[in-house]
Design an enzyme around this catalytic site. Sequence first.
Site, PDB file in Angstrom:
ATOM      1  N   SER A  37      -2.174   0.720  -4.501  1.00  0.00           N
ATOM      2  CA  SER A  37      -2.989   2.020  -3.220  1.00  0.00           C
ATOM      3  C   SER A  37      -4.665   1.977  -4.638  1.00  0.00           C
ATOM      4  CB  SER A  37      -2.155   2.908  -3.556  1.00  0.00           C
ATOM      5  OG  SER A  37      -2.318   4.099  -3.425  1.00  0.00           O
ATOM      6  N   ALA A  38      -4.819   2.747  -2.935  1.00  0.00           N
ATOM      7  CA  ALA A  38      -6.601   3.542  -3.746  1.00  0.00           C
ATOM      8  C   ALA A  38      -6.283   5.040  -4.513  1.00  0.00           C
ATOM      9  CB  ALA A  38      -7.486   3.643  -2.925  1.00  0.00           C
ATOM     10  N   ASP A  54       1.152  -0.794  -0.257  1.00  0.00           N
ATOM     11  CA  ASP A  54       0.023   0.414   0.381  1.00  0.00           C
ATOM     12  C   ASP A  54       1.034   1.028   0.147  1.00  0.00           C
ATOM     13  OD1 ASP A  54      -2.576   1.609   0.300  1.00  0.00           O
ATOM     14  OD2 ASP A  54      -2.234   1.880   2.274  1.00  0.00           O
ATOM     15  N   LEU A  55      -0.142   2.611   0.004  1.00  0.00           N
ATOM     16  CA  LEU A  55       1.668   3.622  -0.071  1.00  0.00           C
ATOM     17  C   LEU A  55       1.018   4.471   0.873  1.00  0.00           C
ATOM     18  CD1 LEU A  55       2.885   5.222  -1.983  1.00  0.00           C
ATOM     19  CD2 LEU A  55       0.704   6.383  -2.931  1.00  0.00           C
ATOM     20  N   ASP A  56       0.306   4.979   1.258  1.00  0.00           N
ATOM     21  CA  ASP A  56      -0.308   5.709   2.656  1.00  0.00           C
ATOM     22  C   ASP A  56      -0.075   5.187   3.734  1.00  0.00           C
ATOM     23  OD1 ASP A  56      -0.573   8.519   0.802  1.00  0.00           O
ATOM     24  OD2 ASP A  56      -2.558   8.218   0.961  1.00  0.00           O
ATOM     25  N   LYS A  98      -9.273   6.083   5.311  1.00  0.00           N
ATOM     26  CA  LYS A  98      -8.243   5.169   5.148  1.00  0.00           C
ATOM     27  C   LYS A  98      -7.926   4.353   4.776  1.00  0.00           C
ATOM     28  CE  LYS A  98      -5.171   7.149   8.989  1.00  0.00           C
ATOM     29  NZ  LYS A  98      -4.203   7.220  10.539  1.00  0.00           N
ATOM     30  N   THR A 135       0.724  10.360   3.683  1.00  0.00           N
ATOM     31  CA  THR A 135      -0.253  11.829   3.671  1.00  0.00           C
ATOM     32  C   THR A 135      -1.381  11.832   3.657  1.00  0.00           C
ATOM     33  OG1 THR A 135      -0.810  10.435   1.690  1.00  0.00           O
ATOM     34  CG2 THR A 135       0.871  11.236   1.327  1.00  0.00           C
ATOM     35  N   LYS A 180     -10.376  -1.453  -2.589  1.00  0.00           N
ATOM     36  CA  LYS A 180     -10.466  -1.759  -0.866  1.00  0.00           C
ATOM     37  C   LYS A 180     -11.764  -1.645  -0.769  1.00  0.00           C
ATOM     38  CE  LYS A 180      -5.799  -0.940  -1.601  1.00  0.00           C
ATOM     39  NZ  LYS A 180      -4.209  -0.291  -0.615  1.00  0.00           N
ATOM     40  N   GLU A 187      -0.224  -3.837   4.251  1.00  0.00           N
ATOM     41  CA  GLU A 187      -0.984  -2.492   4.795  1.00  0.00           C
ATOM     42  C   GLU A 187      -0.766  -2.017   5.764  1.00  0.00           C
ATOM     43  OE1 GLU A 187      -3.114  -0.991   3.681  1.00  0.00           O
ATOM     44  OE2 GLU A 187      -4.012  -1.062   1.447  1.00  0.00           O
ATOM     45  N   ASP A 188      -2.020  -0.523   6.555  1.00  0.00           N
ATOM     46  CA  ASP A 188      -1.624  -0.108   7.128  1.00  0.00           C
ATOM     47  C   ASP A 188      -2.929  -0.111   7.688  1.00  0.00           C
ATOM     48  OD1 ASP A 188      -2.055   2.474   5.792  1.00  0.00           O
ATOM     49  OD2 ASP A 188      -1.452   3.688   7.526  1.00  0.00           O
TER      50      ASP A 188
END
Length: 231
Positions: A115-116, A8-10, A44, A16, A146, A170-171
């Site tokens: 990522s979304a 995932d990104l964020d 999120k 961010t 997601k 993922e977070d």
Amino acid sequence: MFQTVIFDLDGVITDTADFHFKAWQALAKKLGIFLTEDFNEHLKGVDRTESLRRILSLGGLENDFSKEEIAVFEKEKNDLYITLIDQVNPKNILPGIDQLLNDLRSNNIKIGLASASRNAPKLLRNLGLYNHFDTIVDPSTLKNGKPAPETFETACQQLGVHSKYAIGIEDAYSGIQAINDSKMLSIGIGDLQTLKDADYILNSTSQLTFDKLLEIWNDKKNKHTIPVKTD
């Protein structure tokens, strides 16, 4: 041996979330909706359209706008968000991620991004990490974001790797759901209660090393029914 790691990104590569919150908060205020940081937790890992739907629902305005007006709101939020992330640079890479990406590449492990965010390529370029990734899923091409598994399944398909040989990181709760439903090994970064459905949970990205991923993967045969929190 695992063949790919899908990130995932964020909250995993960079953070961010505050930029997203400020952009959504500005739009919500314009619409007469008070957006709190607690409510932001529900956004999120969720794509832009679903995030806006949840915000409008919070204000009792879910059915008050046309598709055209919704599109204008989404663009307004995104324009502000893009302005905010222009300041992102390599200093904003979360601890341990740069080294992990280098080690994965050195060990011929394919690297994907699920990522979304439709701004993921821009963010990766700002971070100086774009060329580390073998594939980046375009969320605008997906039917279901997601917590549906399609984002992670698509990453594996684009890499030509079966999901049973993949690790997802993922977070967010919705992201862990997506990873689990894609039959990948799930690793959560952050809160034990929020990420309780993950196969393994780490406190922070600083613990994400190639050796740790190997250790987790090799322990997969003795998978715990309760998530393992690694200190």
